[in-house]
Motif scaffolding. Structure first.
Motif, mmCIF file in Angstrom:
data_model
loop_
_atom_site.group_PDB
_atom_site.id
_atom_site.type_symbol
_atom_site.label_atom_id
_atom_site.label_comp_id
_atom_site.label_asym_id
_atom_site.label_seq_id
_atom_site.Cartn_x
_atom_site.Cartn_y
_atom_site.Cartn_z
ATOM 1 N N TRP A 1 5.899 9.512 4.293
ATOM 2 C CA TRP A 1 4.637 10.619 4.221
ATOM 3 C C TRP A 1 3.513 10.011 5.348
ATOM 4 C CZ3 TRP A 1 3.319 14.576 1.338
ATOM 5 C CH2 TRP A 1 1.707 14.868 1.232
ATOM 6 N N ASN A 2 3.333 8.620 5.374
ATOM 7 C CA ASN A 2 2.419 8.252 6.266
ATOM 8 C C ASN A 2 2.544 8.336 7.700
ATOM 9 O OD1 ASN A 2 0.892 7.155 4.324
ATOM 10 N ND2 ASN A 2 1.916 5.278 4.306
ATOM 11 N N THR B 1 3.995 5.866 -11.931
ATOM 12 C CA THR B 1 5.097 4.630 -11.557
ATOM 13 C C THR B 1 5.403 3.786 -12.842
ATOM 14 O OG1 THR B 1 2.912 3.001 -11.336
ATOM 15 C CG2 THR B 1 3.906 4.290 -9.388
ATOM 16 N N ASP C 1 0.918 -1.361 0.197
ATOM 17 C CA ASP C 1 -0.033 -0.056 0.142
ATOM 18 C C ASP C 1 1.051 1.237 0.097
ATOM 19 O OD1 ASP C 1 -1.930 1.753 0.305
ATOM 20 O OD2 ASP C 1 -2.462 1.635 2.295
ATOM 21 N N PHE C 2 0.962 1.711 -1.151
ATOM 22 C CA PHE C 2 1.906 2.951 -1.369
ATOM 23 C C PHE C 2 1.547 3.975 -2.314
ATOM 24 C CE2 PHE C 2 5.572 4.756 -3.931
ATOM 25 C CZ PHE C 2 6.229 5.438 -2.705
ATOM 26 N N GLU C 3 1.489 5.207 -1.994
ATOM 27 C CA GLU C 3 0.920 6.068 -2.920
ATOM 28 C C GLU C 3 2.442 7.015 -3.853
ATOM 29 O OE1 GLU C 3 -1.803 10.013 -3.106
ATOM 30 O OE2 GLU C 3 -1.783 8.913 -1.385
ATOM 31 N N HIS C 4 2.313 6.984 -5.026
ATOM 32 C CA HIS C 4 3.290 7.510 -5.805
ATOM 33 C C HIS C 4 2.799 8.924 -5.736
ATOM 34 C CE1 HIS C 4 6.240 8.640 -9.101
ATOM 35 N NE2 HIS C 4 5.059 9.214 -9.549
ATOM 36 N N ARG C 5 4.013 9.824 -5.397
ATOM 37 C CA ARG C 5 3.762 11.301 -5.296
ATOM 38 C C ARG C 5 4.919 11.889 -6.251
ATOM 39 N NH1 ARG C 5 2.671 9.587 -0.650
ATOM 40 N NH2 ARG C 5 0.619 9.608 0.136
ATOM 41 N N ASN D 1 8.101 10.565 0.154
ATOM 42 C CA ASN D 1 7.307 9.202 -0.143
ATOM 43 C C ASN D 1 7.543 8.311 1.339
ATOM 44 O OD1 ASN D 1 5.926 10.102 -2.259
ATOM 45 N ND2 ASN D 1 7.510 9.409 -3.885
ATOM 46 N N TYR E 1 8.359 -0.654 -4.504
ATOM 47 C CA TYR E 1 7.368 -0.885 -3.243
ATOM 48 C C TYR E 1 6.482 -2.066 -3.699
ATOM 49 C CZ TYR E 1 4.151 0.764 -7.293
ATOM 50 O OH TYR E 1 3.508 1.206 -8.490
ATOM 51 N N SER F 1 8.435 3.473 -8.028
ATOM 52 C CA SER F 1 8.154 4.930 -7.854
ATOM 53 C C SER F 1 9.309 5.789 -8.066
ATOM 54 C CB SER F 1 7.332 4.855 -6.596
ATOM 55 O OG SER F 1 7.190 6.414 -6.373
#
Length: 337
Positions: free
Chosen positions: A23-24, A149, A4-8, A20, A132, A142
């Motif tokens: 972030w969490n 991605t 569970d990883f969000e690319h920024r 990144n 990731y 990422s």
């Protein structure tokens, strides 16, 4: 297997990876400018005895890995970091991290990255990205300077993780250890620490190869390049400077823009210290680096080439050195409120 990883997307690879990966834990508070500034990312160095693509090593930001390490240290976050002599061990360690659902940062060479446009591929081994996940023989990547991605095969990833040459990554992998919630007070103290470190790096490193002294010294050297190196070689050296600034940097002295944004964001955490006003000086420095790059391009592309053109180029750097010196001396004098 995908974590569970969000690319920024980011302007710069290492500060983007740092953001990144944290972030969490920070609840989205550690932005790219904060990561860059807390990690004391702004720098300059001219090291002629180290060659990169047959030109002198020129850096506009701190050494690879320092932004991530300093940011984590300032926030009391342990760092796990490892290099490898064995490609098999490097892949095994990476797979173990992914099995534990840990996204990881990797230092890589850009020349063999298949998703990089061909005109941006050259032998530079200090690029950073996040791995990731893994699906079969493919790794999910990422890269923060890319819009989306990407996927690399195990061979493609191994090839860039073990690229040869200057700053060879040797499978370098890193990630934050146990991370608890990051408080506003931690961020405030980390901002102060980052500014103090950057002040030292730009004003007080001995010698004339780094910091504002390095910028000034390089400006004086440029004025002598035409006679000392010849027009062709001196043009190649200027091309190297622009490449390190524009292609491996963030474009147009972009590290100075990021640092200005860092001071603006820091002003919210530490109001009353004129950080917002000082940020404008770094924006000015970024504009000056952009102007210098355009002039340098004119020389190495053959549109310019007289001694006066080299004098003008050297003077640009002398002016930049004066502006950045004034900015960091102002930061040094802050009595934190």
């Amino acid at each position: 297997m995908e974590i569970d990883f969000e690319h920024r997307q980011a302007a710069h690879c290492e500060s983007g990876v740092t953001t990144n990966l944290l972030w969490n834990a920070s609840g989205g508070k550690i932005t790219e400018p904060l990561a860059f500034g807390i990690g004391a990312g702004l720098f300059f160095a001219y090291i002629p005895f180290i060659k990169v693509n047959n030109g002198p090593a020129i850096a506009f930001r701190t050494m690879p890995g320092h932004i991530f390490s300093r940011t984590c240290k300032s926030l009391n976050i342990p760092v796990v970091r490892q290099k490898f002599s064995s490609k098999e061990k490097a892949q095994l360690f990476l797979d173990e991290c992914l099995d534990k659902r840990k996204p990881v940062g990797c230092q890589v060479g850009v020349y063999y990255l298949p998703y990089f446009p061909k005109e941006y591929r050259f032998h530079f081994n200090a690029h950073n990205l996040v791995v990731y996940g893994k699906e079969g023989d493919n790794y999910l990547v990422s890269d923060p300077i890319m819009e989306g991605t990407n996927v690399l095969s195990s061979y493609e990833l191994e090839r860039v993780r073990f690229a040869k040459g200057a700053l060879s990554p040797k499978g370098h992998i890193y990630y934050p250890g146990q991370v608890s919630a990051i408080s506003d007070e931690q961020i405030k103290q980390a901002i102060k620490s980052g500014i103090k470190k950057n002040v030292f790096n730009m004003l007080h490193i001995p010698g004339s190869f780094a910091g504002v002294s390095g910028i000034k010294n390089t400006g004086n050297k440029i004025k002598k390049w035409r006679d000392k190196l010849g027009l062709e070689k001196s043009g190649l050296y200027l091309a190297q400077m622009v490449r390190m600034q524009e292609e491996i940097g963030t474009g147009g002295g972009g590290f100075r823009y990021i640092y200005g944004a860092f001071l603006q964001e820091s002003d919210i955490y530490l109001p009353g210290n004129q950080l917002g006003e000082i940020s404008g000086i770094f924006t000015k420095a970024g504009d000056m680096w952009r102007t210098a790059a355009v002039h340098a391009a004119g020389i190495y592309k053959g549109r310019l080439g007289s001694q006066n053109d080299f004098n003008i180029m050297g003077d640009y750097l002398l002016e930049i050195a004066a502006v950045e010196k004034a900015a960091f001396e102002t930061l040094k004098k802050i009595k934190w409120q």
